[in-house]
Design an enzyme around this catalytic site. Structure first.
Site, short mmCIF file in Angstrom:
data_model
loop_
_atom_site.label_atom_id
_atom_site.label_comp_id
_atom_site.label_asym_id
_atom_site.label_seq_id
_atom_site.Cartn_x
_atom_site.Cartn_y
_atom_site.Cartn_z
N ASP A 1 -16.94 18.06 19.77
CA ASP A 1 -17.68 18.37 18.54
C ASP A 1 -17.74 19.89 18.34
O ASP A 1 -17.64 20.64 19.31
CB ASP A 1 -19.12 17.83 18.63
CG ASP A 1 -19.14 16.33 18.80
OD1 ASP A 1 -18.17 15.67 18.37
OD2 ASP A 1 -20.11 15.82 19.39
N1 URA Z 1 -19.62 13.36 23.51
C1 URA Z 1 -20.19 13.91 22.43
O1 URA Z 1 -21.19 13.42 21.93
N2 URA Z 1 -19.62 15.03 21.90
C2 URA Z 1 -18.53 15.63 22.43
O2 URA Z 1 -18.08 16.66 21.90
C3 URA Z 1 -17.95 15.04 23.57
C4 URA Z 1 -18.52 13.91 24.09
#
Ligand code: URA
Length: 239
Positions: free
Chosen positions: A106
């Protein structure tokens, strides 16, 4: 062993179109072993080849495998919309050779991100059949309780997922932080699992993939390095 003309070599390494690479060579911007080479058709052994462009030294690589310590506020998508893309943290020629993130983090997640221009590697690493553990340190808004850890280990039901998803390991690090190990890589998985278990993830860092540890790479946020064979071997699933 494979020999290629110099203009093709530069093109394959992302330095631009063949024409552009020919101009670079003819303008005396390319050196091999410290000597300027101006013949665009010089045929060279690529294996172990080192060359410089604008005085910066590069090693010929058929494919590149990279670890990036991703900072927050960078997007992994090919067409970033709200933040700069992670490719902007790498040398420009890497985008020309189609280097891409292996899976996604993310925009606000930090830590270990693999990148490559080897489609077979990207595909294999992203396959759900490949059971390579991914280790995250999550910061939780509410205190981390033994019940939360138990809940994440037992499995939580996420919207759109047919079966509950469980952490393969989960441990409290301090009042608000936990280490969570997952084998899948579902959309927002850590954040959604914490939310489904009644807490809220306020920060997330991926610290390890398989046996490859971000700490061992010694990268500051925003820094990257090539991964060599012994590091790539750490990404293989356990037998
Ligand atoms: N889980 C999440 O919620 N976000 C990420 O970026 C990676 C794993």
């Amino acid at each position: 062993m494979s020999k290629l003309p110099l203009d093709r070599i530069l093109q394959s390494q992302g330095f631009g179109t063949r024409k552009w690479c020919q101009h670079l060579i003819e303008d005396g911007e390319v050196r091999i072993g410290g000597e300027v080479v101006t013949d665009t058709r010089s045929s060279l052994e690529t294996n172990g080849l080192e060359f410089s462009v604008y005085d910066e030294v590069w090693k010929y690589r058929e494919h590149i495998y990279i670890a990036l310590n991703k900072p927050a506020d960078y997007e992994c998508s090919r067409k970033p919309s709200h933040h700069p893309g992670v490719l902007s943290l790498l040398p420009e020629q890497f985008a020309n050779r189609d280097v891409q993130p292996v899976g996604r983090l993310d925009h606000d997640t930090t830590g270990l991100l693999l990148m490559s221009d080897d489609g077979t590697f990207i595909h294999a690493q992203s396959s759900p059949k490949r059971h390579v553990p991914k280790i995250y340190v999550a910061t939780a808004h509410e205190a981390v309780t033994p019940e939360l850890v138990k809940h994440l280990l037992a499995g939580v039901k996420l919207h759109d997922e047919p079966a509950p998803l469980a952490a393969i390991l989960c441990e409290k690090l301090d009042e608000h932080r936990l280490k969570i190990v997952l084998e899948q890589g579902k959309y927002h998985q850590v954040k959604r699992m914490l939310a489904a278990a009644g807490n809220h993830c306020t920060a997330l860092c991926r610290t390890e993939i398989g046996g490859l540890k971000l700490e061992a790479l010694g990268l500051q946020e925003g820094e990257w390095c090539y991964l060599e064979d012994e590091q790539l071997a750490l990404l293989k699933p356990a037998e």
